[in-house]
Design a protein around this motif. Sequence first.
Motif, PDB file in Angstrom:
ATOM      1  N   VAL A 262      31.741  33.378  22.125  1.00  0.00           N
ATOM      2  CA  VAL A 262      32.534  33.690  23.317  1.00  0.00           C
ATOM      3  C   VAL A 262      33.955  33.196  23.094  1.00  0.00           C
ATOM      4  N   SER A 263      34.914  34.001  23.489  1.00  0.00           N
ATOM      5  CA  SER A 263      36.322  33.644  23.351  1.00  0.00           C
ATOM      6  C   SER A 263      36.750  32.817  24.557  1.00  0.00           C
ATOM      7  N   LEU A 264      37.477  31.715  24.318  1.00  0.00           N
ATOM      8  CA  LEU A 264      37.954  30.843  25.385  1.00  0.00           C
ATOM      9  C   LEU A 264      39.456  30.937  25.601  1.00  0.00           C
ATOM     10  N   LEU A 265      40.170  31.599  24.716  1.00  0.00           N
ATOM     11  CA  LEU A 265      41.622  31.680  24.858  1.00  0.00           C
ATOM     12  C   LEU A 265      41.990  32.417  26.136  1.00  0.00           C
ATOM     13  N   ARG A 266      42.843  31.782  26.950  1.00  0.00           N
ATOM     14  CA  ARG A 266      43.296  32.323  28.222  1.00  0.00           C
ATOM     15  C   ARG A 266      42.130  32.659  29.158  1.00  0.00           C
ATOM     16  N   ARG A 267      41.097  31.819  29.113  1.00  0.00           N
ATOM     17  CA  ARG A 267      39.968  31.943  30.031  1.00  0.00           C
ATOM     18  C   ARG A 267      39.567  30.569  30.525  1.00  0.00           C
ATOM     19  N   HIS A 268      39.223  30.499  31.799  1.00  0.00           N
ATOM     20  CA  HIS A 268      38.636  29.282  32.355  1.00  0.00           C
ATOM     21  C   HIS A 268      37.116  29.398  32.256  1.00  0.00           C
ATOM     22  N   ALA A 269      36.451  28.256  32.118  1.00  0.00           N
ATOM     23  CA  ALA A 269      35.001  28.256  31.911  1.00  0.00           C
ATOM     24  C   ALA A 269      34.324  27.290  32.874  1.00  0.00           C
ATOM     25  N   LEU A 270      33.129  27.667  33.312  1.00  0.00           N
ATOM     26  CA  LEU A 270      32.320  26.853  34.213  1.00  0.00           C
ATOM     27  C   LEU A 270      30.946  26.656  33.587  1.00  0.00           C
ATOM     28  N   PRO A 403      27.946  24.021  41.575  1.00  0.00           N
ATOM     29  CA  PRO A 403      29.328  24.349  41.923  1.00  0.00           C
ATOM     30  C   PRO A 403      29.450  25.095  43.246  1.00  0.00           C
ATOM     31  N   SER A 404      29.057  24.437  44.331  1.00  0.00           N
ATOM     32  CA  SER A 404      29.232  25.055  45.639  1.00  0.00           C
ATOM     33  C   SER A 404      30.716  25.096  45.990  1.00  0.00           C
ATOM     34  N   GLN A 405      31.042  25.818  47.062  1.00  0.00           N
ATOM     35  CA  GLN A 405      32.437  25.920  47.454  1.00  0.00           C
ATOM     36  C   GLN A 405      33.007  24.549  47.808  1.00  0.00           C
ATOM     37  N   LYS A 406      32.215  23.704  48.442  1.00  0.00           N
ATOM     38  CA  LYS A 406      32.665  22.365  48.771  1.00  0.00           C
ATOM     39  C   LYS A 406      32.851  21.521  47.518  1.00  0.00           C
ATOM     40  N   ALA A 407      31.901  21.631  46.572  1.00  0.00           N
ATOM     41  CA  ALA A 407      31.985  20.836  45.351  1.00  0.00           C
ATOM     42  C   ALA A 407      33.156  21.242  44.472  1.00  0.00           C
ATOM     43  N   MET A 408      33.606  22.497  44.596  1.00  0.00           N
ATOM     44  CA  MET A 408      34.730  22.966  43.780  1.00  0.00           C
ATOM     45  C   MET A 408      36.062  22.849  44.510  1.00  0.00           C
ATOM     46  N   GLY A 409      36.064  22.224  45.705  1.00  0.00           N
ATOM     47  CA  GLY A 409      37.321  21.949  46.365  1.00  0.00           C
ATOM     48  C   GLY A 409      37.808  23.009  47.320  1.00  0.00           C
ATOM     49  N   LYS A 410      36.982  23.980  47.670  1.00  0.00           N
ATOM     50  CA  LYS A 410      37.329  25.032  48.631  1.00  0.00           C
ATOM     51  C   LYS A 410      38.575  25.820  48.217  1.00  0.00           C
ATOM     52  N   GLY A 411      38.843  25.881  46.943  1.00  0.00           N
ATOM     53  CA  GLY A 411      39.998  26.637  46.466  1.00  0.00           C
ATOM     54  C   GLY A 411      39.572  27.833  45.658  1.00  0.00           C
ATOM     55  N   ALA A 412      40.464  28.246  44.742  1.00  0.00           N
ATOM     56  CA  ALA A 412      40.212  29.450  43.946  1.00  0.00           C
ATOM     57  C   ALA A 412      39.633  29.128  42.580  1.00  0.00           C
ATOM     58  N   VAL A 413      39.252  27.860  42.360  1.00  0.00           N
ATOM     59  CA  VAL A 413      38.830  27.461  41.018  1.00  0.00           C
ATOM     60  C   VAL A 413      37.612  28.253  40.568  1.00  0.00           C
ATOM     61  N   ARG A 414      36.557  28.264  41.385  1.00  0.00           N
ATOM     62  CA  ARG A 414      35.312  28.916  40.959  1.00  0.00           C
ATOM     63  C   ARG A 414      35.497  30.408  40.759  1.00  0.00           C
ATOM     64  N   SER A 415      36.245  31.051  41.628  1.00  0.00           N
ATOM     65  CA  SER A 415      36.423  32.498  41.512  1.00  0.00           C
ATOM     66  C   SER A 415      37.257  32.891  40.304  1.00  0.00           C
ATOM     67  N   GLN A 416      37.986  31.937  39.720  1.00  0.00           N
ATOM     68  CA  GLN A 416      38.842  32.239  38.574  1.00  0.00           C
ATOM     69  C   GLN A 416      38.151  31.996  37.232  1.00  0.00           C
ATOM     70  N   MET A 417      36.905  31.567  37.271  1.00  0.00           N
ATOM     71  CA  MET A 417      36.198  31.249  36.029  1.00  0.00           C
ATOM     72  C   MET A 417      35.703  32.532  35.362  1.00  0.00           C
ATOM     73  N   ASP A 418      36.262  32.862  34.194  1.00  0.00           N
ATOM     74  CA  ASP A 418      35.855  34.075  33.474  1.00  0.00           C
ATOM     75  C   ASP A 418      34.554  33.886  32.706  1.00  0.00           C
ATOM     76  N   VAL A 419      34.323  32.664  32.211  1.00  0.00           N
ATOM     77  CA  VAL A 419      33.142  32.370  31.411  1.00  0.00           C
ATOM     78  C   VAL A 419      32.227  31.481  32.247  1.00  0.00           C
ATOM     79  N   ARG A 420      30.996  31.918  32.463  1.00  0.00           N
ATOM     80  CA  ARG A 420      30.022  31.154  33.247  1.00  0.00           C
ATOM     81  C   ARG A 420      28.812  30.859  32.366  1.00  0.00           C
TER      82      ARG A 420
END
Length: 588
Positions: A262-270, A403-420
């Motif tokens: 899996v490529s990680l360049l310019r991708r966020h991972a969870l 990684p619930s919404q509360k555990a991830m800080g109620k922001g856009a972090v989880r939705s921006q993760m390309d690699v799960r």
Amino acid sequence: MRRYGVQPIASITDDLDFAPVIIVAMGRALWRYRSELAPVTLATLCLLGGWILHQAYPTWWPAVLATTALVALLLTVWGRWVNLTRPIERGYAAVTTAFTGGCLTAGTVFGPLSRPLPVVLSIGGVLLALPWWAHRRRRARVHVERTLAAWPDIADTVGLAGSRVQSAIVDLWGYRFRLALGRGQTVEDAINRIPNLESALGSRRGAIRVQPVPTKHANRADVRVIETDPHADAIAWPGPSITSITQPVKLGLFEDGSPVRVSLLRRHALIGGIAGAGKSGAVNVLLGDLTACPDAIIWGVDLKRGMELQPWASCLDRLATTPQEADALFADAVTILDGRADHMTQQGHRTWEPTPDAPALILLVDEYAELVDEAPEAVRHADSIARRGRAVAVQLVAATQRPSQKAMGKGAVRSQMDVRISCRVREQRDVDLILGQGMLKAGWHAHRLDAPGKFLISAPEHDTPRRARTYLLDDNDVQRTATHHAPHRPHLDTISAAALESATINPHTSTEAQTTGRHARSQGTQDAENALTDALENAPADGASMDDLMRLTGMGRRWVYYRLDELTRADSVAQVSRGRWRATPHNP
């Protein structure tokens, strides 16, 4: 009429009626046991072919011999293309071909019944037939063929009436077959009937995988039956698989033995999963590869006082183990992000291309949920990095249990993760939390993973649920890898360093106040410069540590680090080992 030995005409007619039935029964038996009778069939064809060639084309024997040698060579070298995956299988096929071709050549010259050719063919045929009869994959293939021959009845039983088997392949761990679904049936229908398929095919629980075929046909499915679990034992880490962040990282192996890249360049991972499911193992594999890349800098955050990431500290440019350090680390990461974005705008570039002089910045957070309660400012900065960091190669890798919404800080972090990456979860609903909404219904059953290190991965290049297992790095492997990679880790680039340096001036202060502050600090900075020079000149042979330089200069880690970076580029300072420096002898 029976008195004179004459059979009644009706009896003769009855015998003639039974003849087709007997022929059909014999034909079915020969076809059913065609695999067992393959050596006999081959020997018969060899005799028949030798007789035809001897009678009609006796001068063709050089061509027969040359063809035999060519086919045997091709099977030895490229036999894997015809499903001969193991060297011993290719060798057996080549020997059998050579023996059969030799007998055919001799039969062409002398005749197939000339002595001692029949005896040689009989003895050699029996000896070569023994491995064939005992071969596990051949017996497994026969079993599969007989099982799938009853597929129409199986399909009616499991609720997939109208489907049919198109092809089947036996491998080292079981078999798989291509299923053409009936009209109106979908792959999801087959996935929902996996328990029924396990019962109908006589497999163990959890041994069947159903996934869509990577084609345009919506009514095709690949069904895989695992008879021997390839992931039953841990898989030893073979070492780094990449030398640049631009290359795909190899995390482990799928069940068919193919690597998980899996490529990680310019991708966020969870990375998610319950405690003990293998998240730390996946993080270690990532670090084992990323620390081998001279074009990637790694900053770590481990609020468990460094229990997980401390073994890699010599390869990490920064390691935050307290909430205050985490806040400072993420604030600096946002500063670097902004500095790189400004530079790219001025240069007219759209993406940051990592090189050893301009490395990517990877923020690796272990137990991300701890940041929400203990370092809320870091979570706010992480949200900004998740939304804006891709283009400038400032990337986030977060590991957490749930990684619930509360555990991830109620922001856009989880939705921006390309690699799960999902290791085992306890509740089915957690599958959608980690992998995305609707993934459980689509067949991503992470709750059925049954061993530490097993995982499912969702990424642009991995869009079907395939089970995999990460490599295993024990403590000795981690220590040895970190020691080997530490001397070759890159420094922060000048653009990012300049952004951090300029951030030390409060942007909300007036220009006059900034100027006054610079003059007030100039004398102290000069004293720190002199102290740094003296410390480097008088450093022992193994160099001065970062803590010593900070104590002697009275400056912070950031200031000392970037002054060392400038002096290293000027060839005035040499890094003796990881975290230790001294002045170069020729230019103190």
